[in-house]
Design a protein around this motif. Structure first.
Motif, PDB file in Angstrom:
ATOM      1  N   UNK A   1       0.817  -1.216   0.000  1.00 31.01           N
ATOM      2  CA  UNK A   1       0.000   0.000   0.000  1.00 31.01           C
ATOM      3  C   UNK A   1       0.849   1.264   0.000  1.00 31.01           C
ATOM      4  N   UNK A   2       2.129   1.147   0.315  1.00 35.55           N
ATOM      5  CA  UNK A   2       2.986   2.331   0.240  1.00 35.55           C
ATOM      6  C   UNK A   2       3.144   2.821  -1.201  1.00 35.55           C
ATOM      7  N   UNK A   3       2.795   1.951  -2.156  1.00 34.26           N
ATOM      8  CA  UNK A   3       2.814   2.371  -3.559  1.00 34.26           C
ATOM      9  C   UNK A   3       1.794   3.461  -3.823  1.00 34.26           C
ATOM     10  N   UNK A   4       0.855   3.662  -2.901  1.00 31.86           N
ATOM     11  CA  UNK A   4      -0.129   4.742  -3.061  1.00 31.86           C
ATOM     12  C   UNK A   4       0.567   6.084  -3.211  1.00 31.86           C
ATOM     13  N   UNK A   5       1.701   6.248  -2.530  1.00 28.86           N
ATOM     14  CA  UNK A   5       2.419   7.522  -2.636  1.00 28.86           C
ATOM     15  C   UNK A   5       2.950   7.738  -4.057  1.00 28.86           C
ATOM     16  N   UNK A   6       3.249   6.647  -4.745  1.00 25.83           N
ATOM     17  CA  UNK A   6       3.688   6.742  -6.135  1.00 25.83           C
ATOM     18  C   UNK A   6       2.578   7.334  -6.997  1.00 25.83           C
ATOM     19  N   UNK A   7       1.360   6.809  -6.838  1.00 23.95           N
ATOM     20  CA  UNK A   7       0.259   7.240  -7.699  1.00 23.95           C
ATOM     21  C   UNK A   7      -0.323   8.580  -7.274  1.00 23.95           C
ATOM     22  N   UNK A   8      -0.245   8.894  -5.983  1.00 27.53           N
ATOM     23  CA  UNK A   8      -0.653  10.230  -5.533  1.00 27.53           C
ATOM     24  C   UNK A   8       0.261  11.277  -6.158  1.00 27.53           C
ATOM     25  N   UNK A   9       1.555  10.968  -6.198  1.00 23.80           N
ATOM     26  CA  UNK A   9       2.516  11.889  -6.819  1.00 23.80           C
ATOM     27  C   UNK A   9       2.249  12.038  -8.306  1.00 23.80           C
ATOM     28  N   UNK A  10       1.931  10.917  -8.972  1.00 24.23           N
ATOM     29  CA  UNK A  10       1.626  10.973 -10.399  1.00 24.23           C
ATOM     30  C   UNK A  10       0.422  11.876 -10.652  1.00 24.23           C
ATOM     31  N   UNK A  11      -0.638  11.703  -9.848  1.00 24.54           N
ATOM     32  CA  UNK A  11      -1.827  12.547  -9.988  1.00 24.54           C
ATOM     33  C   UNK A  11      -1.497  14.004  -9.728  1.00 24.54           C
ATOM     34  N   UNK A  12      -0.682  14.254  -8.712  1.00 21.69           N
ATOM     35  CA  UNK A  12      -0.302  15.626  -8.362  1.00 21.69           C
ATOM     36  C   UNK A  12       0.441  16.296  -9.507  1.00 21.69           C
ATOM     37  N   UNK A  13       1.440  15.603 -10.048  1.00 20.13           N
ATOM     38  CA  UNK A  13       2.259  16.222 -11.095  1.00 20.13           C
ATOM     39  C   UNK A  13       1.537  16.260 -12.436  1.00 20.13           C
ATOM     40  N   UNK A  14       0.606  15.333 -12.664  1.00 23.08           N
ATOM     41  CA  UNK A  14      -0.206  15.423 -13.882  1.00 23.08           C
ATOM     42  C   UNK A  14      -1.023  16.710 -13.867  1.00 23.08           C
ATOM     43  N   UNK A  15      -1.585  17.042 -12.699  1.00 23.70           N
ATOM     44  CA  UNK A  15      -2.356  18.284 -12.574  1.00 23.70           C
ATOM     45  C   UNK A  15      -1.450  19.501 -12.641  1.00 23.70           C
ATOM     46  N   UNK A  16      -0.305  19.437 -11.957  1.00 21.60           N
ATOM     47  CA  UNK A  16       0.627  20.566 -11.976  1.00 21.60           C
ATOM     48  C   UNK A  16       1.160  20.836 -13.376  1.00 21.60           C
ATOM     49  N   UNK A  17       1.421  19.751 -14.116  1.00 22.33           N
ATOM     50  CA  UNK A  17       1.933  19.917 -15.486  1.00 22.33           C
ATOM     51  C   UNK A  17       0.978  20.750 -16.329  1.00 22.33           C
TER      52      UNK A  17
ATOM     53  N   UNK B   1      10.388   5.794   2.701  1.00 25.05           N
ATOM     54  CA  UNK B   1      10.290   5.348   1.307  1.00 25.05           C
ATOM     55  C   UNK B   1       9.505   6.331   0.438  1.00 25.05           C
ATOM     56  N   UNK B   2       8.758   7.220   1.077  1.00 29.66           N
ATOM     57  CA  UNK B   2       7.954   8.183   0.324  1.00 29.66           C
ATOM     58  C   UNK B   2       8.829   9.000  -0.619  1.00 29.66           C
ATOM     59  N   UNK B   3      10.070   9.288  -0.209  1.00 31.38           N
ATOM     60  CA  UNK B   3      10.956  10.106  -1.034  1.00 31.38           C
ATOM     61  C   UNK B   3      11.210   9.461  -2.392  1.00 31.38           C
ATOM     62  N   UNK B   4      11.560   8.169  -2.404  1.00 32.63           N
ATOM     63  CA  UNK B   4      11.823   7.529  -3.694  1.00 32.63           C
ATOM     64  C   UNK B   4      10.539   7.320  -4.497  1.00 32.63           C
ATOM     65  N   UNK B   5       9.426   7.050  -3.795  1.00 34.57           N
ATOM     66  CA  UNK B   5       8.142   6.970  -4.501  1.00 34.57           C
ATOM     67  C   UNK B   5       7.795   8.318  -5.144  1.00 34.57           C
ATOM     68  N   UNK B   6       8.046   9.386  -4.412  1.00 32.61           N
ATOM     69  CA  UNK B   6       7.739  10.732  -4.911  1.00 32.61           C
ATOM     70  C   UNK B   6       8.555  11.052  -6.161  1.00 32.61           C
ATOM     71  N   UNK B   7       9.846  10.771  -6.133  1.00 33.59           N
ATOM     72  CA  UNK B   7      10.710  11.099  -7.269  1.00 33.59           C
ATOM     73  C   UNK B   7      10.378  10.248  -8.495  1.00 33.59           C
ATOM     74  N   UNK B   8      10.134   8.948  -8.287  1.00 35.38           N
ATOM     75  CA  UNK B   8       9.778   8.086  -9.419  1.00 35.38           C
ATOM     76  C   UNK B   8       8.398   8.458  -9.958  1.00 35.38           C
TER      77      UNK B   8
END
Length: 594
Positions: free
Chosen positions: A377-393, A454-461
């Motif tokens: 479930x920590x992979x959620x941070x990966x997809x939250x980041x993707x959603x965040x940066x998709x909107x920011x882009x 681990x959030x840091x590496x999930x965030x960057x990826x």
């Protein structure tokens, strides 16, 4: 009685025609648009829930329940994901050559549903698992590993799912964009937003999988978790089929691989022929929809008209002489390959988020009060980041880039990919630092650091994927020939596939070279941080190669035969619009919003 074939099109309809499900010319007021596209998006949402529900938590089942070593478990996961994305090429080929995108998506969704049902059985039947193993035996490597018979059903389920998933992934975006007419500026604008919402839907499905399904799998039962995925796919398939009267169908235009093979064959066959005095002497130069270019000039020989090829009836035989348009289509495909090759390593880095990063979480403190967060479930941070940066882009980064660069696009597809590659390198450095600290605290102080590091590496990826995925999808669809839309999407997916296979190769090589000292089931006795640093170094070298290719690449709208070639004045983009018209659409989009 109406005869229906392939995409529900009347027999005898010409390839490339756009028709309704009865085979008649489309009525725009009754077909296509957001209603049709929305029904299609449901299939991709269900596919992503299925795939992410498997990949983001499978490694914990393999290690914890089937007692398979960590390195071998990682290769099982990466091989599954690699095969799934590689099969996108097969799905794209079948759709472009014969079946059409609608039929391919429907059949692929059925196969995916079957695969998930088999996976539900494989993880629910007790005889498909070895005996349970306590912590003492696990620490002393005395657990009984799953045998071949127990793994057989699991493998059958995984690769059935991969077969169906590949067909969906390579066609659903193309089928969705088919519901909009690229020649109509208003519908072209809607198509732009379709790709944004398509990617948003992918991320929402992934987020649901890693938060809800992973929890159900770990705390209620694997069978129930996969059963929910199977049910979702069946519902999505019913929704897709119910929308049949509302879709616009594009007739298949023949196998794109045949075109590529014929051009290469004829260019080799005529390699000794001299070039004509002017390109206009090549076969069907004036009729070409794609302007002639000077790059990869050796392929022009496939379109040379010798005495035999010029004879009556031979000029139209594709095995005797190619047309300029066919040659230019093949050139466009070849021009994609350098960028294709340098995108692979990003997905090798991404694959670590589904394997060793999840294994790291199992050795860290995952508690919030009395609640233990599942590792996957920590992979959620990966997809939250993707959603965040998709909107920011779309809302911040791209509008700002438009002002700074004074261009309608703001950030080009290659610039997006480059940013993603840099972020992936940074992610591996951060992952190595976190793993080094985790290991030191575990070994020397017998304490577990918080898994939230681990959030840091999930965030960057995740930030990197938001740039790379959109950049690659745009690059491969817009830069590829029109008739090869599904195959070009499959080509894009194959970079993801190769990334997972390269991860498998690296794990195997590193395991052998280090004599299994880096990658061990007990991470406290291994050195996964060294493996992450190796990926960072490889990523830096790959980025330098990417820069060299990107600086030399000419976009379709920039290609000219010569300064005097009048064709360049009418050069069009992949959707049939002039570059100036496309720029105006993007400017309108920026002003009005979705």
């Amino acid at each position: 009685m109406v005869l229906i074939s392939r995409d529900g099109v009347k027999e005898g309809a010409s390839d490339g025609a756009v028709v309704d499900f009865r085979g008649n010319p489309v009525d725009k007021s009754k077909t296509g648009g957001w209603l049709a596209a929305g029904l299609i998006l449901g299939i991709e949402l269900a596919e992503r829930i299925c795939v992410m529900g498997i990949s983001m938590n499978l490694v914990t089942y393999l290690v914890g329940n089937l007692h398979i070593p960590s390195a071998k478990s990682a290769t099982i996961v990466t091989n599954f994901m690699g095969t799934l994305n590689l099969l996108g090429l097969l799905g794209g080929f079948l759709a472009d050559a014969k079946l059409g995108r609608y039929l391919t998506v429907a059949l692929s969704a059925t196969i995916t549903g079957l695969g998930i049902i088999l996976l539900t059985l494989a993880t629910s039947i007790p005889s498909m698992r070895p005996p349970p193993c306590d912590d003492y035996r696990r620490q002393h490597h005395e657990c009984i590993e799953a045998n071949g018979k127990q793994l057989a059903l699991l493998y059958a389920a995984l690769y059935t799912t991969a077969l169906g998933g590949g067909g969906i992934k390579s066609n659903v975006s193309g089928f969705g964009s088919d519901q909009f007419d690229g020649r109509d500026p208003r519908e072209e604008k809607s198509m732009i937003f379709f790709f944004n919402r398509f990617y948003f839907g992918i991320s929402i499905g992934s987020l649901f999988a890693v938060i809800v399904l992973v929890y159900v799998q770990d705390n209620v039962g694997r069978g129930l978790g996969y059963g929910i995925s199977a049910g979702g796919m069946i519902i999505a398939l019913v929704v897709l089929l119910s929308g049949t009267p509302f879709y616009r169908f594009h007739m298949p235009q023949g196998s794109p691989l045949s075109v590529i093979w014929r051009v290469i064959f004829l260019a080799w066959k005529k390699r000794a022929y001299p070039y004509p005095a002017h390109p206009s002497l090549l076969n069907e130069y004036q009729e070409a929809k794609i302007p002639h270019t000077q790059r990869l000039k050796c392929l022009d020989k496939a379109a040379i008209l010798d005495e035999y090829a010029s004879a009556e009836g031979n000029r139209s035989n594709p095995w005797i002489v190619s047309t300029v348009n066919q040659v230019e289509e093949v050139k466009l495909v070849f021009k994609l390959m350098p960028v294709w090759s340098t995108c692979i390593l990003f997905w090798t880095v991404y694959s670590q988020m589904t394997t060793f990063t999840i294994e790291q979480a199992t050795f860290m403190n995952r508690k919030i009060g009395s609640f233990v967060i599942p590792s996957g479930s920590f992979s959620a941070f990966l997809f939250i980041t993707i959603l965040l940066f998709t909107s920011l882009n779309e809302k911040l980064i791209v509008p700002l880039a438009r002002k700074l660069t004074n261009t309608a696009q703001g950030i080009t597809s290659l610039q997006r990919i480059g940013i993603g590659l840099v972020l992936s390198m940074t992610a591996m450095i951060a992952a190595a630092i976190v793993e080094k600290q985790r290991r030191e605290f575990a070994v020397h102080q017998n304490t577990k650091i918080s898994a939230f590091w681990l959030v840091l590496q999930y965030f960057l990826v995740g930030a990197g994927e938001a740039f790379v995925y959109v950049g690659q999808l745009e690059f491969f669809i817009r830069e590829a020939p029109d008739r090869m839309k599904s195959m070009s999407t499959g080509l894009f997916l194959s970079t993801i596939s190769m990334g997972f296979f390269v991860s498998t190769l690296l794990v195997t090589v590193v395991d052998k070279v280090t004599k299994k000292s880096w990658l061990r089931s007990n991470l406290n006795k291994g050195r996964v941080d060294y493996f992450y640093l190796l990926l960072a170094v490889l990523g830096a070298l790959n980025f330098l190669v990417f820069l060299a290719f990107a600086m030399r690449h000419q976009y379709k709208g920039q290609q000219h035969s010569s300064p005097n070639d009048s064709v360049k004045k009418e050069q069009k983009n992949s959707n049939g619009l002039r570059v100036e018209e496309m720029a105006e659409i993007i400017r309108t989009e920026a002003k009005e919003g979705p």
